[in-house]
Design a protein around this motif. Sequence first.
Motif, mmCIF file in Angstrom:
data_model
loop_
_atom_site.group_PDB
_atom_site.id
_atom_site.type_symbol
_atom_site.label_atom_id
_atom_site.label_comp_id
_atom_site.label_asym_id
_atom_site.label_seq_id
_atom_site.Cartn_x
_atom_site.Cartn_y
_atom_site.Cartn_z
ATOM 1 N N TYR A 1 0.871 -1.183 -0.109
ATOM 2 C CA TYR A 1 -0.146 0.009 -0.059
ATOM 3 C C TYR A 1 0.982 1.273 0.150
ATOM 4 C CZ TYR A 1 -5.041 -1.710 0.512
ATOM 5 O OH TYR A 1 -6.082 -2.188 0.330
ATOM 6 N N LYS A 2 1.966 1.301 0.854
ATOM 7 C CA LYS A 2 2.853 2.372 0.923
ATOM 8 C C LYS A 2 3.576 2.801 -0.421
ATOM 9 C CE LYS A 2 6.670 4.390 3.648
ATOM 10 N NZ LYS A 2 7.897 4.131 4.748
ATOM 11 N N LYS A 3 3.663 1.779 -1.160
ATOM 12 C CA LYS A 3 4.222 2.056 -2.487
ATOM 13 C C LYS A 3 3.375 2.318 -3.712
ATOM 14 C CE LYS A 3 7.908 0.038 -5.710
ATOM 15 N NZ LYS A 3 8.820 -0.932 -5.825
ATOM 16 N N HIS B 1 -2.368 7.730 -0.422
ATOM 17 C CA HIS B 1 -2.218 7.826 0.856
ATOM 18 C C HIS B 1 -3.455 8.770 1.408
ATOM 19 C CE1 HIS B 1 2.396 6.532 0.413
ATOM 20 N NE2 HIS B 1 1.474 5.636 0.163
ATOM 21 N N ASN B 2 -4.593 8.684 0.774
ATOM 22 C CA ASN B 2 -5.496 9.716 1.025
ATOM 23 C C ASN B 2 -6.344 9.226 2.456
ATOM 24 O OD1 ASN B 2 -6.549 7.858 -0.699
ATOM 25 N ND2 ASN B 2 -8.703 8.711 -0.797
ATOM 26 N N TYR B 3 -6.214 8.076 2.934
ATOM 27 C CA TYR B 3 -6.881 7.544 4.203
ATOM 28 C C TYR B 3 -6.089 7.407 5.264
ATOM 29 C CZ TYR B 3 -10.428 6.259 0.897
ATOM 30 O OH TYR B 3 -11.498 6.177 0.058
ATOM 31 N N ARG C 1 -5.254 5.172 7.525
ATOM 32 C CA ARG C 1 -5.544 3.799 8.007
ATOM 33 C C ARG C 1 -5.158 3.225 9.129
ATOM 34 N NH1 ARG C 1 -7.318 1.621 2.759
ATOM 35 N NH2 ARG C 1 -6.641 2.775 1.176
#
Length: 397
Positions: free
Chosen positions: A10-12, A16-18, A20
């Motif tokens: 996910y990081k890549k 990153h709009n949540y 989490r």
Amino acid sequence: MKNKNLLALYKKYVAHNYGRLPLSIARADGAWVWDTDGKKYMDFVQGLAANILGHSPKNVARAINAQAGKLVHASNLFYTIPQGELAAELVKISFPSKALFINSGAEAVESAIKLARKYHSDNGSARYEIIAMDNSFHGRTYGALSATGQKKYHKGFAPLVPGFKHIPFADISKLKKAVTKKTAAVIIEPVQGEGGVHAAPFEYLRDARKLCDKNGILLIFDEVQCGMGRTGKWFAHMHAGVRPDIMTLAKGLGGGFPIGAMLARPGVMDSFGPGTHASTFGGGPLACAAALEVIKTVRQKKLLQNTAQTGRETIRRLREMQSEFKIIKEVRGMGLMIGIELNRPGMGVVNRCIEKGFIINCVQDNVLRMFPPLNVTKAQMNRGLKILKEALWQEIS
């Protein structure tokens, strides 16, 4: 895939709009979820109130599967059986209206805003202004965001859509003062969810209805989060015995499958003629089949009764807990839409609950929030309250 590996993926590759939580859900069933490392949790967030029958309800899955074998998608240039049947069912459980189907709550609000302005235009009026409430949340798209009464969501997105006015929630004197000859509609969440679980007093909703009638203004109830049985009645405004001109729905409507709807009384909805509004996937056969099964299940399993009874008992127990924990400032809720306001930030309590296998969330920095499925059992609720109590003891020790 292990939890840490999925987080790295996910990081890549994912926006990153949540914000989490560091928890990867691999599978789920009813009130329970399992992470990618195999740990089991009881989930009282339930897709942010969307999974009203719990995770992966088997009857809804069967309905989707059966429909997929017949027709997955058809343009709204044509008629489909599930969409027609769902519209009839929604009108049956709500108020005399017609239904427009879309895909989400924000889209439902966008549709309501457009309809309100189009209705007045069709009737030779220059009215366009929408009165919304402070602390409200109506979605992230531009019209819905402009209606939202929390400035933190507006930051960086100016200029917003013009024609919105915000006033204090549940203050009828402020609402009366805000009305002008430009006012087209008033939009109210009968229970503000993202705002911290604040229910509008019934008398306020009745007075708002009278005010709108007197001034030729449309009344919009945003029931995206509080609708579909969440408060113990099909729709939260029913507790006050009033009807809207327009209502927005999503979340629980599909039991976790994405679908939104906007209902409006016929004389208003008629302003949406061919070409005025559309959605390619709105009211698709799979989504409508899921929603039909959700309505059928809530009715057959008497889940409105369970929601009302379990909600009352849970709120009573939480208020008893309040006398034991001075960090609890207030317990609010209606049915199984429950907020616990603390006198300090709440993420520490959320994280401790998750460590113990119980998922809740926090809004407004200090309001713990629970959205159990409408078919939650007494044993599950007991387990959740026990873990919450343990987490609160750790917070103050």
